[in-house]
Design an enzyme around this catalytic site. Sequence first.
Site, PDB file in Angstrom:
ATOM      1  CD  GLU A  82      -3.042  -1.058   0.183  1.00 37.70           C
ATOM      2  OE1 GLU A  82      -3.111  -0.040  -0.543  1.00 37.70           O
ATOM      3  OE2 GLU A  82      -3.825  -2.017   0.075  1.00 37.70           O
ATOM      4  CG  ASP A 223      -5.658  -7.613  -7.568  1.00 33.54           C
ATOM      5  OD1 ASP A 223      -4.562  -7.748  -7.002  1.00 33.54           O
ATOM      6  OD2 ASP A 223      -6.624  -7.027  -7.041  1.00 33.54           O
ATOM      7  CD  GLU A 316     -15.106  -5.644  -1.405  1.00 36.33           C
ATOM      8  OE1 GLU A 316     -14.187  -5.376  -0.627  1.00 36.33           O
ATOM      9  OE2 GLU A 316     -15.058  -5.340  -2.617  1.00 36.33           O
ATOM     10  CD  GLU A 337     -10.634  -2.282  -8.303  1.00 37.65           C
ATOM     11  OE1 GLU A 337      -9.564  -2.069  -7.696  1.00 37.65           O
ATOM     12  OE2 GLU A 337     -11.754  -2.009  -7.817  1.00 37.65           O
ATOM     13  CB  THR A 440      -2.322  -1.133  -9.120  1.00 30.05           C
ATOM     14  OG1 THR A 440      -3.526  -1.893  -9.083  1.00 30.05           O
ATOM     15  CG2 THR A 440      -1.708  -1.042  -7.735  1.00 30.05           C
TER      16      THR A 440
END
EC number: 3.2.1.-
Length: 540
Positions: A82, A223, A316, A337, A440
């Site tokens: 993160e 991902d 989710e 996304e 991302t």
Amino acid sequence: RERVRAMFYHAYEHYLESAFPYDELRPLTCDGQDTWGSFSLTLIDALDTLLILGNVSEFQRVVNVLQEGVDFDIDVNASVFETNIRVVGGLLSAHLLSKKAGIEVEAGWPCSGPLLRMAEEAARKLLPAFQTPTGMPYGTVNLLHGVNRGETPVTCTAGIGTFIVEFATLSHLTGDPVFEDVARKALKALWKNRSDIGLVGNHIDVITAKWVAQDAGIGAGVDSYFEYLVKGAILLQDKELMSMFLEYNKAIKNYTKFDDWYLWVQMYKGTVSMPVFQSLEAYWPGLQSLIGDVDNAMRTFLNYYTVWKQFGGLPEFYNIPQGYTVDKREGYPLRPELIESAMYLYRATRDPTLLELGRDAVESIEKISKVDCGFATIKDLRDHRLDNRMESFFLAETVKYLYLLFDPDNFIHNDGSVFDVVTTPYGECVLNAGGYVFNTEAHPIDPAALHCCRKRKEEQWEVEDLIREFYSLKKTKKFTLKRASDHGEGASPKDPEDAPSEESGEKRNSKKNSHSLLSCPSQSFNSKLAVLGQVFLDNT
């Protein structure tokens, strides 16, 4: 587009009023909380969105606030993943956009600058995590002390394979290869540990390289590894990264794809383990569009869009055979996304269905999620209960991709017809011509910037050629420089072979240098000219 702009400011202004300097806004109680460290994270994450919306003055103000207020020397346990995607990525993007935002950049930009130094400092704090036998990083690092004793060695695949975009950019801009090297080593370690049928699992032990969670799919935990193979290949023009992705893509199609849905399977056998669609998987159609697989991308996108229409958001987890949410996974934290994929696919196809998804997203988020102090995470899409959190990615990604979907003339969509030529110590380079690669967390990186700061001999400026000529040195020869005071003012440096031996009795300077002429620490071009003696004759 104007509704999206209003959404941004409703959230952003309430963050500044109620939550700054905390990481995130708590919109139901109108206060703030630290979540991923203590970096005023929402401010860093929202910075390049401000410029995309055209707010130059606020961008400039926030850059000053961050320079004065953000400190990475803190005793905090931070997520390596993160911190990289949000903090390092956000600072790098803002650094590369700062001239466009009217900031007076220092000499040597984009190869130097305060935001670049901050990004490098943050990234250096993450480097201890990579010191493992496999080169795959720990998931958490203490920003002051490094990896804690007893830290779990189990990291998710995405937490290992999501560094090449930011770290290669850092290496190219700063000239320090360590960042790109550790990112590549981690990527290759995952590749080396794929199963015989070509799949990777969800979590791996970074000490032993044993897979702990063996579910293979394209969603949570995996991902952005696939995303960064493609984006790293584009950013660095790297055929090896692309061929790795294309191999994975074959295995993913063979074992996980059913009727344009992607399921979770056992990584060694290929048997279905979870017939579930996760909202995080919705980036996949956008990624497919980047490699030109637009038809498959659209079919999968339309599947995902049916789920959105069913609930007014993406839960989710969604059980594909049952056509409904999964227990305790009914929430929608305003993730970007599906909107991200719509933005990419709209650039590729101009299909109006994609604009309809964008409009639906604006309607849903405003209707369900908007509160007096911002936008709240949706805890349950079935009854629209809310949670007291607004994740920083809402302003970094969700709003940005929505805005770019509805703003075809934005500078981010530049097709190369306009550009800036910037003069650097290493020659002229072209910037802001488009082709931005989003990390991302939706922080755009200008791929051309990676070619501005190369410190290779053939790319150095003619002034440095003159210096080389002046010293009459061959490029490959090592040499020793004596201080001018030892030899008189205009003294020439001598080759090591010519230097008198210790036995000859001649007094030698104990602080001799024996590195090649241009391998001295990087200095801005002005200082290379101004204090030539210090730079080339001194070991500082």
